[in-house]
Motif scaffolding. Structure first.
Motif, short mmCIF file in Angstrom:
data_model
loop_
_atom_site.label_atom_id
_atom_site.label_comp_id
_atom_site.label_asym_id
_atom_site.label_seq_id
_atom_site.Cartn_x
_atom_site.Cartn_y
_atom_site.Cartn_z
N THR A 27 -67.13 -9.84 -32.86
CA THR A 27 -68.57 -9.92 -33.09
C THR A 27 -69.11 -8.49 -33.16
N GLU A 28 -70.39 -8.35 -33.52
CA GLU A 28 -71.00 -7.01 -33.49
C GLU A 28 -70.95 -6.45 -32.07
N HIS A 29 -71.21 -7.31 -31.10
CA HIS A 29 -71.14 -6.87 -29.69
C HIS A 29 -69.71 -6.44 -29.35
N GLY A 30 -68.73 -7.17 -29.85
CA GLY A 30 -67.33 -6.81 -29.63
C GLY A 30 -66.97 -5.46 -30.24
N GLN A 31 -67.50 -5.19 -31.41
CA GLN A 31 -67.27 -3.89 -32.03
C GLN A 31 -67.84 -2.77 -31.16
N ARG A 35 -65.73 0.26 -29.29
CA ARG A 35 -66.11 1.69 -29.45
C ARG A 35 -66.35 2.31 -28.07
N LYS A 36 -67.02 1.58 -27.18
CA LYS A 36 -67.29 2.10 -25.84
C LYS A 36 -65.99 2.38 -25.09
N MET A 37 -65.02 1.47 -25.20
CA MET A 37 -63.75 1.70 -24.52
C MET A 37 -63.00 2.86 -25.16
N GLY A 38 -63.13 3.03 -26.46
CA GLY A 38 -62.53 4.19 -27.13
C GLY A 38 -63.14 5.49 -26.63
N ARG A 39 -64.45 5.51 -26.44
CA ARG A 39 -65.10 6.72 -25.90
C ARG A 39 -64.65 6.96 -24.47
N TRP A 40 -64.51 5.87 -23.69
CA TRP A 40 -64.04 6.01 -22.30
C TRP A 40 -62.65 6.63 -22.30
N LEU A 41 -61.77 6.14 -23.16
CA LEU A 41 -60.42 6.71 -23.23
C LEU A 41 -60.46 8.17 -23.64
N ARG A 42 -61.28 8.49 -24.62
CA ARG A 42 -61.37 9.88 -25.11
C ARG A 42 -61.81 10.83 -24.00
N GLN A 43 -62.69 10.36 -23.12
CA GLN A 43 -63.21 11.20 -22.04
C GLN A 43 -62.34 11.15 -20.78
N SER A 44 -61.35 10.29 -20.77
CA SER A 44 -60.48 10.15 -19.60
C SER A 44 -59.27 11.08 -19.74
N THR A 62 -59.97 -4.43 -32.42
CA THR A 62 -60.24 -3.65 -31.20
C THR A 62 -59.50 -2.32 -31.27
N SER A 63 -58.25 -2.37 -31.67
CA SER A 63 -57.44 -1.15 -31.80
C SER A 63 -58.03 -0.19 -32.82
N ILE A 64 -58.51 -0.72 -33.93
CA ILE A 64 -59.09 0.13 -34.98
C ILE A 64 -60.33 0.86 -34.48
N TRP A 65 -61.22 0.15 -33.77
CA TRP A 65 -62.42 0.79 -33.26
C TRP A 65 -62.09 1.83 -32.18
N ILE A 66 -61.10 1.54 -31.37
CA ILE A 66 -60.67 2.53 -30.36
C ILE A 66 -60.11 3.76 -31.06
N ALA A 135 -59.01 -9.32 -10.49
CA ALA A 135 -58.61 -10.69 -10.19
C ALA A 135 -59.76 -11.68 -10.35
N ALA A 136 -60.98 -11.23 -10.08
CA ALA A 136 -62.14 -12.12 -10.10
C ALA A 136 -62.55 -12.47 -11.52
N GLN A 137 -62.58 -11.49 -12.39
CA GLN A 137 -63.06 -11.73 -13.75
C GLN A 137 -62.56 -10.62 -14.66
N TRP A 138 -62.10 -11.00 -15.84
CA TRP A 138 -61.62 -10.01 -16.81
C TRP A 138 -62.36 -10.27 -18.12
N PRO A 139 -63.52 -9.62 -18.30
CA PRO A 139 -64.30 -9.86 -19.51
C PRO A 139 -63.66 -9.20 -20.74
N PRO A 140 -64.09 -9.63 -21.92
CA PRO A 140 -63.62 -8.93 -23.12
C PRO A 140 -63.91 -7.44 -23.00
N GLY A 141 -62.95 -6.62 -23.40
CA GLY A 141 -63.11 -5.17 -23.28
C GLY A 141 -62.76 -4.63 -21.91
N GLY A 142 -62.28 -5.48 -21.00
CA GLY A 142 -61.88 -5.02 -19.67
C GLY A 142 -60.54 -4.30 -19.74
N LEU A 143 -60.40 -3.24 -18.94
CA LEU A 143 -59.20 -2.41 -18.96
C LEU A 143 -58.72 -2.09 -17.56
N ALA A 144 -57.44 -2.30 -17.32
CA ALA A 144 -56.81 -1.92 -16.05
C ALA A 144 -55.95 -0.68 -16.29
#
Length: 172
Positions: A27-31, A35-44, A62-66, A135-144
């Motif tokens: 979805t647009e929200h998913g895109q 992108r947000k997770m890609g920015r998080w990775l870039r800054q990590s 998801t991989s393409i946007w990251i 363990a409680a909840q793993w929403p779309p875009g969640g990363l361990a």
């Protein structure tokens, strides 16, 4: 030297209009989540050297946007059909095939496999709050994020320290 394993659930996908789960798109929200997770990775401190991706459309997107956010630092995604709705055992088997030259591995797959895999790998040295959140909840875009002190080929269970669980949602 320790390695870093990043286990990511694909970003939010829409419903299938043809009952074809494999072809569901973000979805647009998913895109925006991807992108947000890609920015998080870039800054990590953990830019992936290898990215393993389920061959489903939503994980590929998801991989393409990251990769877009990582720019020149993004590795070429390696698609693997075994990861589509793969169990914890199937996902672990794919990870076990990762070349030992890779110090940071990103895995993009689906629920419940990503959560089951991560629970299986979480060692006693893990961050307790991160483990409870995961363990409680793993929403779309969640990363361990895990610290791994053994070869990829020997990763099996209770042998990776969960250091962080982050999501693409505000306040998480």
């Amino acid at each position: 030297m320790s390695k870093t394993l990043l286990v990511l659930r694909h970003a939010e996908a829409g419903h299938s209009f043809s009952d074809d789960d494999f072809s569901r798109t973000l979805t647009e929200h998913g895109q925006a989540q991807a992108r947000k997770m890609g920015r998080w990775l870039r800054q990590s401190p953990c830019i992936p050297e290898v990215t393993l991706v389920s061959s489903a459309m939503r994980t590929r997107q998801t991989s393409i946007w990251i990769a877009h956010e990582l720019g020149d630092q993004a590795p070429t995604a390696q698609l693997d059909d075994r990861m589509y709705l793969g169990s914890a055992t199937q996902l672990c088997s794919v990870i076990n095939e990762t070349p030992e030259t890779a110090n940071t591995l990103l895995v993009i797959a689906h629920m419940p496999g990503v959560q089951e895999l991560s629970m299986r790998l979480t060692s006693a040295e893990s961050d307790e709050e991160a483990a409870l959140d995961m363990a409680a909840q793993w929403p779309p875009g969640g990363l361990a994020r895990f610290k791994v002190r053994k070869p990829w080929a020997k990763l099996d269970g209770r042998d990776a320290a969960l250091t962080e669980f982050v999501t693409a949602e505000p306040g998480r």
